[in-house]
Design a protein around this motif. Structure first.
Motif, PDB file in Angstrom:
ATOM      1  N   LYS A 141       3.909  58.897 -14.911  1.00  8.94           N
ATOM      2  CA  LYS A 141       4.166  57.499 -15.254  1.00  8.94           C
ATOM      3  C   LYS A 141       5.520  57.301 -15.937  1.00  8.94           C
ATOM      4  O   LYS A 141       6.239  56.343 -15.625  1.00  8.94           O
ATOM      5  CB  LYS A 141       3.046  56.979 -16.173  1.00  8.94           C
ATOM      6  N   ARG A 154      -2.227  54.383  -8.299  1.00  8.05           N
ATOM      7  CA  ARG A 154      -1.755  55.717  -7.912  1.00  8.05           C
ATOM      8  C   ARG A 154      -2.394  56.824  -8.752  1.00  8.05           C
ATOM      9  O   ARG A 154      -2.031  57.991  -8.619  1.00  8.05           O
ATOM     10  CB  ARG A 154      -0.223  55.769  -8.021  1.00  8.05           C
TER      11      ARG A 154
ATOM     12  N   LYS B 165      -6.973  57.060  -6.246  1.00  6.85           N
ATOM     13  CA  LYS B 165      -6.115  57.804  -5.316  1.00  6.85           C
ATOM     14  C   LYS B 165      -6.902  58.865  -4.541  1.00  6.85           C
ATOM     15  O   LYS B 165      -6.735  59.003  -3.331  1.00  6.85           O
ATOM     16  CB  LYS B 165      -4.985  58.485  -6.095  1.00  6.85           C
ATOM     17  N   ASN B 169      -7.427  58.913  -0.547  1.00  5.79           N
ATOM     18  CA  ASN B 169      -7.048  60.038   0.311  1.00  5.79           C
ATOM     19  C   ASN B 169      -8.203  60.462   1.210  1.00  5.79           C
ATOM     20  O   ASN B 169      -8.023  60.732   2.401  1.00  5.79           O
ATOM     21  CB  ASN B 169      -6.613  61.237  -0.541  1.00  5.79           C
ATOM     22  N   TYR B 226       2.570  59.470   4.678  1.00  5.73           N
ATOM     23  CA  TYR B 226       2.037  59.453   3.311  1.00  5.73           C
ATOM     24  C   TYR B 226       1.905  60.872   2.737  1.00  5.73           C
ATOM     25  O   TYR B 226       2.175  61.118   1.562  1.00  5.73           O
ATOM     26  CB  TYR B 226       0.679  58.744   3.371  1.00  5.73           C
ATOM     27  N   THR B 230       2.013  63.425  -1.599  1.00  5.49           N
ATOM     28  CA  THR B 230       0.735  63.616  -2.295  1.00  5.49           C
ATOM     29  C   THR B 230       0.502  65.072  -2.665  1.00  5.49           C
ATOM     30  O   THR B 230       1.226  65.955  -2.208  1.00  5.49           O
ATOM     31  CB  THR B 230      -0.435  63.185  -1.381  1.00  5.49           C
TER      32      THR B 230
END
Lengths: 525, 297
Positions: A141, A154, B165, B169, B226, B230
Motif C-alpha cells: 500500500k 486488491r 483478491k 483469482n 493479469y 499477481t
C-alpha cells in the motif's frame, strides 16, 4: 474469536491478544496439571511502556504522546520500509525479502509448524503469517507505486497508525526465527526472514531494539569486547581459574593456549560459557571480541552483524591462524560460517568450521580413550536450529554420541534433525530477562521443546534415574536450564542438561573421577 | 479481428511482464546466505551439508543435481510439501494445479495442431490427444477450483485471512475451466480453437466462432494479461525461492564469482538513519569496519 489483520491498528487502550492459559498446549506428566498462569506487567510498567500487543514488551517503547511524536514514528517507519526494499540499503536480504513479500498464497500451511502458534493454543496473532501479512500490506500500500489505488479490492488494505507500528515491532519478537515454518511452505515463502527484516527496520532506521540485544549486547560487545561485559583482563583471570579448576578436578594439567600466533586453529566461543559453564571452553584469543563468539547482530541488525564478524576475522588474520573453529554455540556458527560468508571477503575470508566436526574427527580417530559406560544414563539430543536446519550440521554430533553413550541409552526427540523444534530461546530470547518476558518464554516459546524433552524420556520409569539433555549450543542451554528450573524438572524427573563436550570428557577413561556434575552431587555449583 | 487483437495484446503483456519479473529478480544484488536444510543437491539423507566435513574448503564439492531436479519435479507435479503438511488443502490444490497443467498442455497441443494444419499435415491422433487432455484439464480443474473456493470461504483457518483478491483469482481460473468446457460442449470439439489459432498465426480473418468459444478466448486473454502482476507468478519465480535462497549454499571462495559480487555490494552507500549506524554517506565496507561512537567524525 478470530483476530484479523486489520485489528493490529486498534487503539492502544485495548490488548490485541489476551493470552488464555487454559488454551495452552497440554504438557505430558508430570506437568499435566501445571498452573499455566502467565505473569502480567505491573500497572506502573503498563503505564510506562507500550505493550498493547499481548501484555508483554521486549522493546520497551514508550507510548508516543503528542500528535507530532506519532507522526514522526510513522514517518520513520515508512522511511525504513522504503530502505528495506532498496538494493543499496538492503542488498543483504533484498531478494529473499521481496520474493517472500510478493508470492505468499496465504494457504496457512506454515502455521502448524510454528511451536509458538501451536503452544499458545493457536492464537491468530502468533501465526507466522500474521506479522508477514501486516508488513506485506504496508509494503504493497505505501511503498509499491500505485499501492493506494483500491487497496481493499486488491487485498492489501491496512491502516497505518502508530499502534500498527508499535505492535508490529513487538510482534517481530514473538518468533524465534527458527524457520521451521519456511520448511513447510510449498512456494518457498520465509516468514522467519520477514520477522528478521522487521527487526532490522526497527533497529537500523528507528534505533529501536531490545536493550539486551543492542545496548547490552552488540554495542557492549564492540565497545568492551564481550556482550557479557567481560574485559580482556577479566577474561584472562577466568581462563586462569578454569585451568586451576581442571587441574584440581581432573588431576591433569591442561594448558589453554592464548594468543598463539601461527596456530592451526583459533577457537572462538560464546563468552557466556566462561561465565555459566566454565567446564566447556578451550584455546583462544584474549583480544577484544576474540574471546566472545556471539554475534547478536544476526538477530536484528545487519550492520552490527557485519561489524562483529569482521572483528573476529581481523583477530584471526592478525594471529595468522589457519582456520577459525566455533565452539558449541549455534548462532555464533551461523553468524560467522554461513551469514558472514558474504561479509568476510578476500584477505579476511579465513576458513571457518564447526567444533562438532573437529570433535567428531578426534573421537572417531581413536586418539581418545573413551568408555561409553561412563555415560550410562538416558541421553537425548537437542538440535540447535542454527547448527542443524540453518547450517546442515546434523550427523557429527550423532556419530560422537554413538561412541560415548551406550546404544540403549540414547534416544532421539520426535521430530529431530532438520525438523527439530527450537528450544524457545532462539533469536535472543534466551538472554532477555526483563519484566514479565521470562514468563512468556517458559509458557509459550519453550513449551514444545519441554514437551519433547519429557516425551523423549517417557520410557524411563524410575523417577530417580538421572537423565541428560545434550544441547550443543550456549543459548539453547540457557533456555533449557531456565525451563528445567522453572518447572522443577530435576526434582520431578531427575532431568538435567549440558553440552556435548562434557559428555565426551566424562567418557574419558584416563580421568579418575566423573567430569559431569549433577545437581545432587556434592560439588554442584 | 477484435478478439485476435486481444489475444495478441494479452500474449504480449504476458510474455513481456513475465520476463520483466524474471529480470527484476535476476538483477537483484547478491544477498547474504540464508539457506535452509535439507538442501537436496548436498545428497545427504539426514539433511546435512558440506559443513559436516573437517576442512570442507579443501574438498572438491559434488552437487547432486539429479536429486535437486527430482525434488522439484515431485514438488511441482505432486505438491509434495502440501501433501505432507496440509493434507486437507492438498485434496483441493492438487486437482486445481493438475487442471492448470493439463490446461497448459491442451494449449500447446492446440497450437501444435494449428501449425500442422497450416503446414498441410494431418495428424488425427494429436486432435484426439488435445481433446482428452483438454477435457480432463477442464473437468479436474473445475472440481479442484470449486473445492479451493469452498475451503477459502468456509475453512476457519483460511476464511478470515482470505481477501477479495484470492476469491477473484479463483473465480477467474474457474471461469477459464468452465468456459473451456462449455466451448467444447457447444461446439462438439476443440476444432474452432485450432482454426482460430491458424487464422491468427497467418493474420487472416478468424472463422465464425461460437459464443462460448469467444467468451473463453476473452477470459483467457484477461487471465494472461493479469497473471504477471499477481502472486500466481510463483509458478516460475519459485525457481529463485529455491535456487537463489533456500539452496544457495555456494561458498565465498577466493577468486570466485561470489567474491567479486560481494566486493561490488560492499561499495554500496549506507543511508540507514539510526545513530549507531553512523553512515554519513560511507560505503558498507567502511561502515562495517567502523566501531560506532569511536571513529573520528
Amino acid at each position: 474469536m478470530t483476530t484479523r489483520i486489520k485489528d493490529i491498528s486498534k487503539p492502544a487502550e485495548e490488548l490485541l491478544l489476551k493470552l488464555d492459559p487454559k488454551k495452552f498446549m497440554k504438557l505430558p506428566p508430570p506437568l499435566e496439571d501445571e498452573d499455566n498462569t502467565v505473569q502480567s506487567l505491573t500497572d506502573e510498567q503498563f503505564a510506562k511502556y507500550e505493550a498493547s500487543l499481548d501484555g508483554f514488551t521486549v522493546l520497551q517503547m514508550p507510548r508516543p504522546e503528542t500528535r507530532e511524536e506519532k507522526e514522526v514514528l510513522i514517518a520513520k517507519f515508512l522511511e525504513g520500509l522504503r530502505k528495506l526494499t532498496s538494493p543499496e540499503d538492503n542488498w543483504t536480504f533484498l531478494q529473499p525479502l521481496i520474493l517472500s513479500l510478493e508470492h505468499c498464497a496465504k494457504c496457512q500451511t506454515c502455521n502448524e509448524a510454528c511451536p509458538v502458534y501451536v503452544s499458545s493454543g493457536r492464537e491468530d496473532v502468533y501465526r507466522p503469517t500474521y506479522r508477514s501479512e501486516v508488513l506485506r500490506r504496508l509494503y504493497l500500500k505505501y511503498i509499491k507505486p500505485g499501492g493506494r489505488i483500491l487497496p481493499k479490492l486488491r487485498g492489501h488494505e491496512i491502516d497505518l497508525t502508530w499502534e500498527t507500528i508499535a505492535r508490529l515491532g513487538e510482534l517481530a519478537y514473538r518468533c524465534t526465527i527458527c524457520r521451521r515454518c519456511a520448511m513447510t511452505c510449498p512456494i518457498g515463502v520465509d516468514n522467519g526472514l520477514i520477522t528478521h527484516e522487521i527487526r532490522k527496520l526497527f533497529s537500523q532506521e528507528m534505533g529501536i531494539a531490545p536493550t539486551e540485544l543492542h545496548t547490552k549486547g552488540s554495542m557492549q560487545h564492540l565497545e568492551k569486547g564481550s556482550s557479557t561485559g567481560m574485559t580482556e583482563v577479566a577474561f584472562k583471570d577466568v581462563i586462569e581459574f578454569i585451568q586451576e579448576d581442571y587441574e584440581e578436578r581432573m588431576e591433569i594439567e591442561i594448558p589453554i593456549p592464548l594468543d598463539k600466533e601461527g596456530a592451526d586453529i583459533l577457537l572462538i566461543h560464546n563468552a557466556g560459557e566462561f561465565m555459566s559453564w566454565p567446564e566447556n571452553p578451550a584455546a583462544l584469543s584474549s583480544e577484544q571480541l576474540g574471546y566472545d563468539a556471539v554475534n547478536y547482530g544476526l538477530w536484528y541488525d545487519d550492520v552490527q552483524l557485519a561489524r562483529v564478524a569482521l572483528k573476529h576475522a581481523q583477530i584471526a588474520k592478525k594471529l595468522g591462524v589457519k582456520k577459525i573453529v566455533v565452539g558449541e554455540c549455534g548462532h555464533a556458527h551461523k553468524a560467522i560460517a554461513v551469514i558472514g560468508d558474504r561479509v568476510l571477503n578476500e584477505d579476511l575470508n579465513i576458513p571457518r568450521e564447526s567444533s562438532l566436526t573437529l570433535m567428531e574427527d578426534l573421537v572417531l580417530s581413536g586418539k581418545l580413550n573413551l568408555d561409553p559406560s561412563r555415560n550410562d544414563f538416558p541421553v537425548t539430543l537437542h538440535d540447535p536450529c542454527n547448527l542443524v536446519r540453518l547450517m546442515g550440521v546434523v550427523e557429527p554430533q550423532r556419530r560422537i554420541l554413538e561412541k560415548i553413550v551406550p546404544p540403549h541409552q540414547f534416544r532421539e526427540m520426535n521430530p529431530h534433525g532438520t525438523e527439530n523444534y527450537c528450544c524457545g530461546g532462539g533469536s535472543g530470547f534466551a538472554i532477555m530477562p526483563s519484566m514479565n518476558w521470562p514468563s512468556w518464554k517458559m509458557s509459550i516459546s519453550g513449551r514444545m521443546k519441554l514437551k519433547q524433552m519429557i516425551d523423549a524420556f517417557s520410557d524411563v520409569k524410575d523417577p530417580e534415574q538421572r537423565r541428560y539433555v545434550c544441547a550443543p549450543c550456549s543459548n539453547c542451554k540457557g533456555q533449557i536450564r531456565d525451563m528445567l528450573e522453572h518447572f522443577e524438572m530435576w526434582d520431578k524427573t531427575r532431568m538435567w542438561y549440558g553440552g556435548l563436550v562434557e559428555l565426551i570428557v566424562n567418557a574419558m577413561v584416563d580421568l579418575k573421577n566423573p567430569f559431569l556434575v549433577w545437581p545432587d552431587d556434592e560439588d554442584f555449583m | 479481428m477484435v478478439i485476435q487483437l486481444l489475444t495478441f495484446v494479452s500474449l504480449a503483456v504476458f510474455v513481456v511482464f513475465c520476463l520483466l519479473r524474471v529480470v527484476r529478480f535476476a538483477r537483484m544484488p547478491i544477498h547474504l546466505r540464508w539457506e535452509l536444510y535439507p538442501v537436496p543437491h548436498e545428497g545427504r539423507e539426514s539433511g546435512g551439508s558440506y559443513f559436516e566435513e573437517v576442512d570442507w574448503w579443501t574438498h572438491k564439492r559434488e552437487k547432486h543435481q539429479i536429486k535437486a531436479f527430482w525434488f522439484m519435479l515431485q514438488e511441482i507435479l505432486l505438491l509434495k510439501a502440501l501433501f505432507h503438511e496440509n493434507r486437507s488443502l492438498w485434496y483441493a490444490s492438487f486437482p486445481f494445479h493438475i487442471g492448470l497443467y493439463l490446461y497448459g498442455g491442451w494449449v500447446v497441443l492446440v497450437v501444435l495442431g494449428a501449425i500442422l494444419d497450416l503446414a498441410g499435415v494431418s495428424f488425427g491422433l494429436l486432435h484426439v490427444l488435445a481433446t482428452v487432455v483438454g477435457l480432463a484439464g477442464f473437468a479436474i480443474g473445475t472440481l479442484g477450483t470449486l473445492d479451493m473456493l469452498l475451503k477459502r470461504l468456509t475453512d476457519e483457518k483460511l476464511a478470515p485471512f482470505t481477501s477479495f483478491k484470492e476469491h477473484f483469482n479463483l473465480l477467474l481460473i474457474l471461469a477459464l475451466f468452465v468456459t473451456g468446457l462449455l466451448a467444447w460442449v457447444t461446439a462438439g470439439s476443440f476444432d474452432p480453437f485450432r482454426a482460430y489459432l491458424a487464422a491468427t498465426f497467418t493474420l487472416a480473418a478468424p472463422p465464425a466462432l461460437g459464443a462460448m468459444t469467444v467468451v473463453h478466448l476473452v477470459v483467457l486473454a484477461f487471465f494472461m494479461a493479469y497473471f504477471p502482476f499477481t502472486h500466481m507468478t510463483h509458478a516460475f519465480i519459485k525457481w529463485f525461492m529455491w535456487h537463489e535462497v533456500r539452496w544457495a549454499d555456494d561458498a565465498n571462495l577466493k577468486g570466485s564469482k561470489v567474491e567479486a559480487k560481494v566486493r561490488g555490494v560492499l561499495a554500496y552507500p549506507v543511508s540507514w538513519s539510526a545513530p549507531h549506524i553512523d553512515g554519513r554517506g560511507r560505503s558498507w565496507a567502511e561502515v562495517a569496519t567502523s566501531t560506532p561512537g569511536t571513529d573520528e567524525k
